[in-house]
Write a protein that holds these residues in place. Structure first.
Motif, short mmCIF file in Angstrom:
data_model
loop_
_atom_site.label_atom_id
_atom_site.label_comp_id
_atom_site.label_asym_id
_atom_site.label_seq_id
_atom_site.Cartn_x
_atom_site.Cartn_y
_atom_site.Cartn_z
N LYS A 195 0.86 -1.15 0.04
CA LYS A 195 -0.07 0.05 0.03
C LYS A 195 0.78 1.30 -0.14
CE LYS A 195 -3.98 2.13 2.59
NZ LYS A 195 -3.42 3.29 3.36
N LEU A 196 1.71 1.41 1.02
CA LEU A 196 2.70 2.49 0.91
C LEU A 196 3.53 2.47 -0.46
CD1 LEU A 196 3.92 4.65 2.55
CD2 LEU A 196 5.51 3.10 3.49
N PHE A 197 4.04 1.36 -0.95
CA PHE A 197 4.72 1.54 -2.19
C PHE A 197 3.99 2.19 -3.45
CE2 PHE A 197 5.30 -0.55 -6.37
CZ PHE A 197 6.69 -0.44 -6.36
N GLU A 257 1.32 4.17 -2.93
CA GLU A 257 1.02 5.57 -2.72
C GLU A 257 2.20 6.47 -2.99
OE1 GLU A 257 0.88 8.11 1.22
OE2 GLU A 257 -0.89 6.77 0.97
N ALA A 258 3.48 6.00 -2.47
CA ALA A 258 4.62 6.62 -2.93
C ALA A 258 4.93 6.71 -4.66
CB ALA A 258 5.73 6.03 -2.11
N ARG A 259 4.75 5.70 -5.16
CA ARG A 259 5.06 5.71 -6.75
C ARG A 259 3.94 6.39 -7.41
NH1 ARG A 259 4.15 0.15 -9.65
NH2 ARG A 259 1.91 0.69 -9.33
N GLU A 260 3.05 6.64 -6.81
CA GLU A 260 1.94 7.71 -7.51
C GLU A 260 2.19 8.91 -7.42
OE1 GLU A 260 -2.66 8.85 -6.88
OE2 GLU A 260 -2.40 6.96 -6.11
N VAL A 261 2.65 9.32 -6.28
CA VAL A 261 3.18 10.54 -5.91
C VAL A 261 4.31 10.90 -6.93
CG1 VAL A 261 4.61 12.24 -4.34
CG2 VAL A 261 2.46 10.65 -3.41
N ILE A 262 5.26 10.18 -6.83
CA ILE A 262 6.39 10.35 -7.83
C ILE A 262 6.05 10.40 -9.13
CG2 ILE A 262 8.57 9.39 -8.63
CD1 ILE A 262 8.98 8.42 -5.75
N GLU A 263 5.16 9.58 -9.64
CA GLU A 263 4.64 9.46 -11.14
C GLU A 263 3.92 10.58 -11.60
OE1 GLU A 263 2.99 5.65 -11.81
OE2 GLU A 263 5.20 4.61 -11.81
N ASN A 264 3.11 11.26 -10.62
CA ASN A 264 2.14 12.21 -10.88
C ASN A 264 2.72 13.68 -10.43
OD1 ASN A 264 -0.02 10.62 -12.00
ND2 ASN A 264 -0.29 10.10 -9.89
N GLY A 265 4.04 13.62 -9.97
CA GLY A 265 4.77 14.88 -9.79
C GLY A 265 4.09 15.60 -8.56
N GLN A 286 12.21 12.81 5.90
CA GLN A 286 12.05 11.54 6.04
C GLN A 286 12.43 11.04 4.67
OE1 GLN A 286 7.96 10.25 5.40
NE2 GLN A 286 7.89 9.64 7.55
N LYS A 287 13.28 9.64 4.67
CA LYS A 287 13.67 9.31 3.76
C LYS A 287 13.42 7.81 3.88
CE LYS A 287 17.63 11.74 5.02
NZ LYS A 287 17.16 12.06 6.32
N MET A 288 12.66 7.20 2.76
CA MET A 288 12.12 5.84 2.77
C MET A 288 12.36 5.11 1.52
SD MET A 288 8.39 5.88 4.63
CE MET A 288 7.74 6.99 3.58
N MET A 289 12.77 3.80 1.44
CA MET A 289 12.95 2.97 0.15
C MET A 289 11.95 1.88 0.75
SD MET A 289 14.71 2.57 -2.52
CE MET A 289 16.36 3.34 -2.29
N ILE A 290 11.01 1.96 -0.38
CA ILE A 290 9.85 0.91 -0.32
C ILE A 290 9.85 -0.17 -1.40
CG2 ILE A 290 7.32 0.91 0.28
CD1 ILE A 290 8.01 4.09 0.12
#
Length: 185
Positions: free
Chosen positions: A43-45, A47-55, A113-117
């Motif tokens: 779920k977190l992956f 969400e984070a991917r959507e944020v990055i891909e949608n700028g 905050q730095k995360m690798m997911i």
């Protein structure tokens, strides 16, 4: 032009400017490194991917100073990605089962905050390689503007890749990837 860039590197050398030429191919992480775990959460992956891909970047009103502990900072619950850049010729490297990133960002007096997911899934690319797609998320709630350089290390041994002998590691939308051999000593 080369003379100008060399002089510029000399002038701002204290800020971490590196002289780069075509023969310089070595990877030099900045130490000490900040060691972080890779989070396995689908779920977190997503969400984070959507944020990055949608700028989706810095939210309005997120520059207010935060006086509490970083872990309790409410801005980290919001979906955004702060500005950072990879501070190396090589975008990332794998050394001794550690995924190493050199990043630079503004800050100096607040929370980051730095995360690798990872979503826990291995896929196959067009060449038949098993691929682990990772998402790097960086959130900054730091009103200071100093240029910070940080080396981050993520332990790949903490991930269960099953019986895979080779896994191609990809991060975000980066053009580079790195082959990882989980069973090697």
């Amino acid at each position: 032009m080369k003379k100008f860039l060399t002089g510029l590197c000399f002038i701002i050398g204290a800020l971490g400017c590196a002289r780069i030429n075509q023969q310089q191919a070595s990877y030099s992480p900045r130490f000490p490194a900040e060691e972080l775990n890779i989070i396995q959460d689908e779920k977190l992956f997503n969400e984070a991917r959507e944020v990055i891909e949608n700028g989706i970047y810095e939210l309005p009103g997120t520059t207010e100073p935060w006086n509490g502990p970083c872990e309790e900072n409410p801005v980290f619950n919001n979906r955004f990605q702060s500005g950072y850049s990879f501070a190396s010729n090589d975008l990332f490297k794998i050394v001794n089962h550690k995924l190493i990133l050199n990043i630079s960002h503004g800050g100096g007096c607040g929370c980051t905050q730095k995360m690798m997911i990872w979503d826990g899934k291995l896929t196959r690319d067009d060449q038949g390689n098993q691929v682990a797609q990772l998402v790097f998320s960086f959130k900054n709630h730091d009103a200071c503007k100093a240029l910070k350089y940080t080396t981050l290390m993520f332990d790949l041994k903490s991930i269960n890749f099953g019986a895979a002998e080779e896994v191609l590691i990809r991060i975000n939308r980066l053009p580079e990837s790195e082959m990882y051999r989980p069973l090697e000593n």
